[in-house]
Write an enzyme that holds these catalytic residues in place. Structure first.
Site, PDB file in Angstrom:
ATOM      1  N   GLY A   1       0.825  -1.200   0.000  1.00  0.00           N
ATOM      2  CA  GLY A   1       0.000   0.000   0.000  1.00  0.00           C
ATOM      3  C   GLY A   1       0.856   1.245   0.000  1.00  0.00           C
ATOM      4  N   PRO A   2       0.225   2.411  -0.166  1.00  0.00           N
ATOM      5  CA  PRO A   2       0.963   3.662  -0.211  1.00  0.00           C
ATOM      6  C   PRO A   2       1.706   3.929   1.108  1.00  0.00           C
ATOM      7  CG  PRO A   2      -1.360   4.007  -0.768  1.00  0.00           C
ATOM      8  CD  PRO A   2      -1.228   2.602  -0.284  1.00  0.00           C
ATOM      9  N   PRO A   3       2.686   4.848   1.093  1.00  0.00           N
ATOM     10  CA  PRO A   3       3.415   5.172   2.321  1.00  0.00           C
ATOM     11  C   PRO A   3       2.489   5.748   3.387  1.00  0.00           C
ATOM     12  CG  PRO A   3       4.413   6.245   0.403  1.00  0.00           C
ATOM     13  CD  PRO A   3       3.143   5.640  -0.051  1.00  0.00           C
ATOM     14  N   GLY A   4       2.822   5.490   4.636  1.00  0.00           N
ATOM     15  CA  GLY A   4       2.085   6.112   5.740  1.00  0.00           C
ATOM     16  C   GLY A   4       0.717   5.530   6.013  1.00  0.00           C
TER      17      GLY A   4
ATOM     18  N   SER B   1      -3.874   4.039 -17.786  1.00  0.00           N
ATOM     19  CA  SER B   1      -5.171   4.599 -17.413  1.00  0.00           C
ATOM     20  C   SER B   1      -5.342   6.068 -17.756  1.00  0.00           C
ATOM     21  CB  SER B   1      -5.444   4.365 -15.928  1.00  0.00           C
ATOM     22  OG  SER B   1      -4.605   5.162 -15.158  1.00  0.00           O
TER      23      SER B   1
ATOM     24  N   LYS C   1      -7.917   6.024  -6.378  1.00  0.00           N
ATOM     25  CA  LYS C   1      -8.201   7.151  -7.277  1.00  0.00           C
ATOM     26  C   LYS C   1      -9.372   7.977  -6.758  1.00  0.00           C
ATOM     27  CE  LYS C   1      -6.308   4.986 -11.395  1.00  0.00           C
ATOM     28  NZ  LYS C   1      -6.574   4.143 -12.561  1.00  0.00           N
TER      29      LYS C   1
ATOM     30  N   GLY D   1       0.272   2.591   7.653  1.00  0.00           N
ATOM     31  CA  GLY D   1       0.278   1.756   8.850  1.00  0.00           C
ATOM     32  C   GLY D   1       0.964   0.413   8.708  1.00  0.00           C
ATOM     33  N   LYS D   2       1.707   0.199   7.628  1.00  0.00           N
ATOM     34  CA  LYS D   2       2.327  -1.106   7.411  1.00  0.00           C
ATOM     35  C   LYS D   2       3.397  -1.389   8.468  1.00  0.00           C
ATOM     36  CE  LYS D   2       3.519  -0.004   3.147  1.00  0.00           C
ATOM     37  NZ  LYS D   2       2.991   1.361   3.106  1.00  0.00           N
ATOM     38  N   THR D   3       4.294  -0.427   8.661  1.00  0.00           N
ATOM     39  CA  THR D   3       5.364  -0.623   9.641  1.00  0.00           C
ATOM     40  C   THR D   3       4.779  -0.769  11.032  1.00  0.00           C
ATOM     41  OG1 THR D   3       6.652   0.878   8.317  1.00  0.00           O
ATOM     42  CG2 THR D   3       7.524   0.338  10.481  1.00  0.00           C
TER      43      THR D   3
HETATM   44  P1  ADP Z   1       3.960   2.783   6.377  1.00  0.00           P
HETATM   45  O1  ADP Z   1       4.835   1.763   6.999  1.00  0.00           O
HETATM   46  O2  ADP Z   1       2.766   2.213   5.672  1.00  0.00           O
HETATM   47  O3  ADP Z   1       4.668   3.776   5.530  1.00  0.00           O
HETATM   48  P2  ADP Z   1       3.638   3.748   9.084  1.00  0.00           P
HETATM   49  O4  ADP Z   1       3.296   2.483   9.772  1.00  0.00           O
HETATM   50  O5  ADP Z   1       4.983   4.299   9.253  1.00  0.00           O
HETATM   51  O6  ADP Z   1       3.296   3.633   7.539  1.00  0.00           O
HETATM   52  O7  ADP Z   1       2.537   4.838   9.501  1.00  0.00           O
HETATM   53  C1  ADP Z   1       2.781   6.226   9.556  1.00  0.00           C
HETATM   54  C2  ADP Z   1       2.249   6.771  10.860  1.00  0.00           C
HETATM   55  O8  ADP Z   1       0.819   6.713  10.880  1.00  0.00           O
HETATM   56  C3  ADP Z   1       2.706   5.986  12.064  1.00  0.00           C
HETATM   57  O9  ADP Z   1       2.952   6.886  13.096  1.00  0.00           O
HETATM   58  C4  ADP Z   1       1.530   5.095  12.387  1.00  0.00           C
HETATM   59  O10 ADP Z   1       1.480   4.781  13.745  1.00  0.00           O
HETATM   60  C5  ADP Z   1       0.353   5.959  11.988  1.00  0.00           C
HETATM   61  N1  ADP Z   1      -0.789   5.150  11.531  1.00  0.00           N
HETATM   62  C6  ADP Z   1      -0.952   4.599  10.312  1.00  0.00           C
HETATM   63  N2  ADP Z   1      -2.136   3.954  10.222  1.00  0.00           N
HETATM   64  C7  ADP Z   1      -2.733   4.096  11.408  1.00  0.00           C
HETATM   65  C8  ADP Z   1      -3.983   3.660  11.951  1.00  0.00           C
HETATM   66  N3  ADP Z   1      -4.856   2.956  11.219  1.00  0.00           N
HETATM   67  N4  ADP Z   1      -4.272   3.986  13.214  1.00  0.00           N
HETATM   68  C9  ADP Z   1      -3.399   4.711  13.960  1.00  0.00           C
HETATM   69  N5  ADP Z   1      -2.225   5.168  13.524  1.00  0.00           N
HETATM   70  C10 ADP Z   1      -1.877   4.872  12.268  1.00  0.00           C
END
Ligand code: ADP
Length: 670
Positions: A249-252, A574, A617, A254-256
């Site tokens: 999925g896109p950055p940010g 697209s 999108k 919640g993957k990490t």
């Molecule tokens: P990714 O690894 O996808 O780039 P991160 O896990 O680093 O994203 O998430 C970025 C920030 O957003 C982190 O501080 C994370 O805790 C927070 N975050 C992301 N998704 C959620 C969620 N569903 N609920 C609470 N915090 C979230």
């Protein structure tokens, strides 16, 4: 151990550090195969002049091997209730991802809790029965065989976790059984029991793949302990075996953060290893010691840092492994992720196998579509998608703001953020599918608050951070609402594309000038996008009359198509429909409506074909303030599946071919 018999008196010139090293080696319970390598290396170093480079290379190598956690691991906490609480406590939404993670853990837990299947092989009935009794008491399933041949028959039809076999038997002895079993590709652990143990036979057995060597006469307690140790090790590996989770999925999004929560729930250590821009296979697998300054690869390096052999490793952005990666990227990564092979992972520096099978690997990728099939095959992909504004708002209030306030040393009771303030940050200071920049901007505001607090005390702090305060803290807004604020224009259409950052809005500009039938394309466009532009032009030329365009328009003309934000490479099919409408707008002189955004692949006959990334999108359209979205008719199912939050404020038009949307997208001639 037998390998280190030389006494210090024989070799008075040995430096003290080597003497210390020898005793450290004797104390460290190294696995047999490592111990013999270390012994040999130490012998070699002892004969080397301390001022020679080989001396320190050898010394570093021995110290490195000694420092690795060959047998150190944490016990997994497999309490699913606890895992669920941790996932919920730290994350809003993401139901799908949370459920899949829990299922994944549940399967692993169940597998590891099932009793092991053990085969006991001995030609003496009494011995067989004794062993059988002990093992049954431990809760395992037992089968017996009275010789190697009979055992091998069983191994071929059934899978055993462990074979306990006597060494000396008629027909086929224990070692032959061991070899035949390994040859048959079985992953069974094998314990040899013998009354005629010699160092040579033990070494032989271990080289051939035995897991344990028990000397007769033995105490039942020794047998029990040995079985427990082997079974435990196997269970640990089983928890991590099976497909590797891949969060895409896109950055940010919640993957990490979910990966960290898994590690916390299982009580394992966590480390991220970025795969982005890996240029050299050696970064993963290490350099051979013949190189000066050779180092182990990142995997072994992290294992050593953490001091445990069963951490959770997040291999970040496996879709971004550098293209000029020396060696073979796919095979290096495949080997690391393959539980069959990673038991004997060979780092070039270590040069002895290290068992990675109890590491839990989680991969992440922004887009999985371009991964090699062999790799994708091994992954269980869990999709993370972008957040709606409402979701971002909720996450900001419940997670990001409390965390950032806390990190700045400000109490949430002193000052609060209004919805309007958060919404302003989301709309005017960030433009993203995930939450990274939002969190960064919130952190910025919190730092400003911390400064006020230090300078003016608690009374100086605003009791609420409201919208008017935001520009004071963060400066002028960073994003303009291109769609809502710009006027309709001839030859400029709005499109929606799907990139590794999630959905994005693009503008396609078309211009014509006197010339000789040249089509110029600019804006870092990839091959597929260039072909879409060619197709769009041919469609317009061959359907000029229906579209109310002069059929000879191209005879003394050049056409230039540009997609701004030129530094970002763009590709994908697209944008076809967006380019076609830009051309029609240009050639009919009808301005295109900015607030209508398009996405669709086109054919030469003007049909619109389905595209992917509908959810992303749609979210991008919401962020940009678009009010009408045109998607291909065949994507109707995807639209039906979208939650209301993602559809809010958008009108969806499903189109089968280009001619049907001309009047929707274009205004009348000015
Ligand atoms: P990714 O690894 O996808 O780039 P991160 O896990 O680093 O994203 O998430 C970025 C920030 O957003 C982190 O501080 C994370 O805790 C927070 N975050 C992301 N998704 C959620 C969620 N569903 N609920 C609470 N915090 C979230």
């Amino acid at each position: 151990m037998g390998f280190f018999k030389k006494s210090q008196e024989d070799r008075p010139s040995i430096p003290q550090e080597l003497i210390d090293l020898r005793s450290a080696i004797n104390l460290a319970a190294l696995p047999e195969h490592v111990e013999s390598v270390v012994a040999k290396e130490l012998d070699r170093v002892e004969k080397t002049d301390p001022s020679a480079a080989e001396y320190s290379i050898g010394l570093n190598y021995i110290e490195y091997l000694l420092a690795l956690p060959w047998n150190k691991y944490t016990n997994d906490n497999l309490d699913l209730g606890r895992a669920k609480t941790i996932l919920e406590r730290q994350h809003y939404g993401l139901q799908h991802a949370k459920e899949r993670v829990l299922e994944f853990l549940a399967v692993r837990t169940l597998k590891s809790q099932m009793g092991s299947r053990i085969l006991v092989v001995d030609d003496e009935e009494v011995a067989r029965e004794n062993i059988q009794r002990v093992i049954l008491k431990e809760g395992h399933h037992v089968q017996t065989a009275s010789n190697g041949v009979e055992a091998l028959e069983k191994v071929k039809t059934e899978e055993f976790d462990l074979i306990i076999t006597d060494l000396k038997m008629d027909q086929m002895n224990g070692l032959e059984l061991l070899e035949a079993t390994k040859k048959a590709g079985s992953r069974t652990e094998i314990m040899l029991v013998t009354g005629h143990a010699t160092v040579d036979s033990a070494v032989d057995a271990f080289t051939k793949g035995a897991s344990y060597y028990l000397t007769k006469p033995y105490k039942l307690d020794d047998l029990r302990a040995a079985v427990r140790k082997i079974v435990e090790k196997r269970q640990l590996a089983q928890i991590t075996r099976g497909p590797i989770l891949c969060f895409s999925g896109p950055p940010g999004t919640g993957k990490t953060s979910i990966g960290q929560a898994i590690a916390e729930a299982m009580e394992r250590k966590f480390a991220r290893i970025s795969m982005a821009g890996l240029r050299d296979e050696a970064e993963l697998r290490g350099h051979r010691r013949t190189y000066v300054g050779a180092m182990p690869g990142r995997i072994i390096g992290e294992i050593k840092n953490l001091g445990l052999k069963n951490p959770v490793f997040m291999l970040d952005e496996i879709d971004k492994i550098g293209q000029d990666f020396r060696g073979d990227p796919a095979s290096a990564l495949l080997e690391i992720l393959d539980p069959e092979q990673n038991r004997n992972f060979r780092d070039h520096y270590l040069d002895v196998p290290f068992d990675l099978s109890s590491v839990m690997f989680i991969a992440t990728a922004n887009v999985v579509e371009n991964l090699p099939a062999a790799l994708l095959d091994r992954l269980e992909v869990i999709t993370f998608s972008g957040y709606t504004e409402q979701e971002k708002m909720r996450i900001a209030h419940h997670f990001l703001i409390p965390r950032q306030l806390d990190q700045s040393g400000i109490s949430g009771q002193w000052t609060q953020f209004t919805d309007e303030a958060v919404s302003l940050i989301i709309r005017d200071y960030t433009r993203e599918a995930g939450l990274r920049n939002l969190e960064r901007e919130i952190a910025n505001v919190c730092r400003k608050l911390a400064l006020i607090y230090l300078q003016e005390g608690k009374d100086g702090l605003p009791s609420v951070v409201d919208a008017p305060l935001i520009p004071k803290f963060l400066g002028p807004r960073r994003y303009r609402h291109e769609v809502a604020e710009a006027a309709n224009q001839i030859g400029v259409t709005t499109g929606l594309v799907w990139t590794e950052f999630g959905g994005e809005i693009i503008f396609v500009e078309a211009a014509r000038m006197k010339g000789s039938q040249q089509l110029t394309l600019t804006g870092s466009l990839g091959d597929i996008l260039r072909e879409s532009a060619q197709t769009a032009l041919s469609y317009v030329r061959s359907n000029a009359r229906i579209l109310n365009i002069d059929p000879d328009f191209f005879s003394e003309t050049d056409i230039h198509i540009h997609i701004p934000a030129g530094a970002i490479p763009k590709d994908g099919p697209s944008a076809g429909v967006t380019i076609a409408l830009a051309l029609i707008s240009l050639l009919t002189g009808r301005p295109a409506r900015r607030s209508v955004a398009l996405s669709g692949e086109i054919t030469l006959s003007g049909r619109i074909l389905p595209v992917s990334g509908i959810r992303e999108k749609s979210l991008a359209a919401q962020r940009a303030g678009v009010n009408t979205v045109v998607f291909p008719e065949s994507n109707s199912v995807d639209i039906e599946g979208l939650p209301d939050q993602v559809k809010n404020g958008l009108e969806f038009v499903m189109a089968g071919d280009i001619s049907s949307i001309v009047d929707l997208v274009l205004d009348a001639v000015e």
